[in-house]
Design a protein around this motif. Structure first.
Motif, PDB file in Angstrom:
ATOM      1  N   ASP A 277     -11.561  24.673 -86.527  1.00  0.00           N
ATOM      2  CA  ASP A 277     -12.781  23.959 -86.132  1.00  0.00           C
ATOM      3  C   ASP A 277     -12.473  22.518 -85.753  1.00  0.00           C
ATOM      4  N   GLY A 278     -13.029  22.098 -84.615  1.00  0.00           N
ATOM      5  CA  GLY A 278     -12.940  20.709 -84.192  1.00  0.00           C
ATOM      6  C   GLY A 278     -11.597  20.272 -83.650  1.00  0.00           C
ATOM      7  N   ASP A 279     -10.699  21.175 -83.442  1.00  0.00           N
ATOM      8  CA  ASP A 279      -9.368  20.834 -82.960  1.00  0.00           C
ATOM      9  C   ASP A 279      -9.270  21.179 -81.476  1.00  0.00           C
ATOM     10  N   ARG A 280      -8.253  20.641 -80.812  1.00  0.00           N
ATOM     11  CA  ARG A 280      -7.992  20.958 -79.410  1.00  0.00           C
ATOM     12  C   ARG A 280      -6.493  21.120 -79.239  1.00  0.00           C
ATOM     13  N   ARG A 281      -6.089  22.238 -78.658  1.00  0.00           N
ATOM     14  CA  ARG A 281      -4.671  22.480 -78.425  1.00  0.00           C
ATOM     15  C   ARG A 281      -4.492  23.223 -77.106  1.00  0.00           C
ATOM     16  N   ASP A 282      -3.326  23.020 -76.521  1.00  0.00           N
ATOM     17  CA  ASP A 282      -2.958  23.744 -75.313  1.00  0.00           C
ATOM     18  C   ASP A 282      -2.109  24.939 -75.722  1.00  0.00           C
ATOM     19  N   PHE A 283      -2.485  26.117 -75.258  1.00  0.00           N
ATOM     20  CA  PHE A 283      -1.749  27.339 -75.549  1.00  0.00           C
ATOM     21  C   PHE A 283      -1.062  27.812 -74.279  1.00  0.00           C
ATOM     22  N   THR A 284       0.174  28.266 -74.426  1.00  0.00           N
ATOM     23  CA  THR A 284       0.933  28.790 -73.298  1.00  0.00           C
ATOM     24  C   THR A 284       1.645  30.062 -73.730  1.00  0.00           C
ATOM     25  N   VAL A 285       1.638  31.042 -72.848  1.00  0.00           N
ATOM     26  CA  VAL A 285       2.412  32.265 -73.062  1.00  0.00           C
ATOM     27  C   VAL A 285       3.433  32.349 -71.940  1.00  0.00           C
ATOM     28  N   ASP A 286       4.707  32.377 -72.323  1.00  0.00           N
ATOM     29  CA  ASP A 286       5.793  32.593 -71.360  1.00  0.00           C
ATOM     30  C   ASP A 286       6.155  34.066 -71.390  1.00  0.00           C
ATOM     31  N   VAL A 287       6.006  34.742 -70.262  1.00  0.00           N
ATOM     32  CA  VAL A 287       6.381  36.151 -70.162  1.00  0.00           C
ATOM     33  C   VAL A 287       7.789  36.205 -69.609  1.00  0.00           C
ATOM     34  N   LYS A 288       8.682  36.829 -70.378  1.00  0.00           N
ATOM     35  CA  LYS A 288      10.088  36.924 -69.983  1.00  0.00           C
ATOM     36  C   LYS A 288      10.523  38.378 -69.896  1.00  0.00           C
ATOM     37  N   ASP A 289      11.498  38.626 -69.023  1.00  0.00           N
ATOM     38  CA  ASP A 289      12.095  39.952 -68.976  1.00  0.00           C
ATOM     39  C   ASP A 289      13.264  40.003 -69.967  1.00  0.00           C
ATOM     40  N   VAL A 290      13.949  41.119 -70.046  1.00  0.00           N
ATOM     41  CA  VAL A 290      15.034  41.262 -71.027  1.00  0.00           C
ATOM     42  C   VAL A 290      16.193  40.311 -70.781  1.00  0.00           C
ATOM     43  N   ALA A 291      16.310  39.817 -69.561  1.00  0.00           N
ATOM     44  CA  ALA A 291      17.370  38.857 -69.237  1.00  0.00           C
ATOM     45  C   ALA A 291      16.975  37.432 -69.607  1.00  0.00           C
TER      46      ALA A 291
END
Length: 77
Positions: free
Chosen positions: A47-61
């Motif tokens: 509650d009341g917080d702000r954050r940036d979320f990121t998802v990095d999608v990677k392959d097996v390499a």
């Protein structure tokens, strides 16, 4: 099928995906990241917080095939 990994950055911590998902195509991995990210933000926002979320999608390499991001704004209640 190919395996893809979705590593999560939440502005405070990094959570690597050690299991991954078996999907047919990089586009399926991109779609999965974009679908999952709002759920992660909803579950993780204090509650009341702000954050940036990121998802990095990677392959097996380890190559990044997509980066999805969203800003989470917690609501004070």
């Amino acid at each position: 099928m190919r395996r893809f990994f979705c590593d999560i950055h939440d502005g405070e911590a990094f959570t690597p995906d050690r299991v991954g998902l078996d999907l047919d195509h990089p586009d399926a991995a991109k779609a999965e990241a974009k679908k999952t990210l709002p759920e992660i933000v909803k579950d993780e926002m204090p509650d009341g917080d702000r954050r940036d979320f990121t998802v990095d999608v990677k392959d097996v390499a380890g190559q990044i095939v997509e980066i999805a991001s969203e800003v989470g704004d917690g609501m004070k209640g």
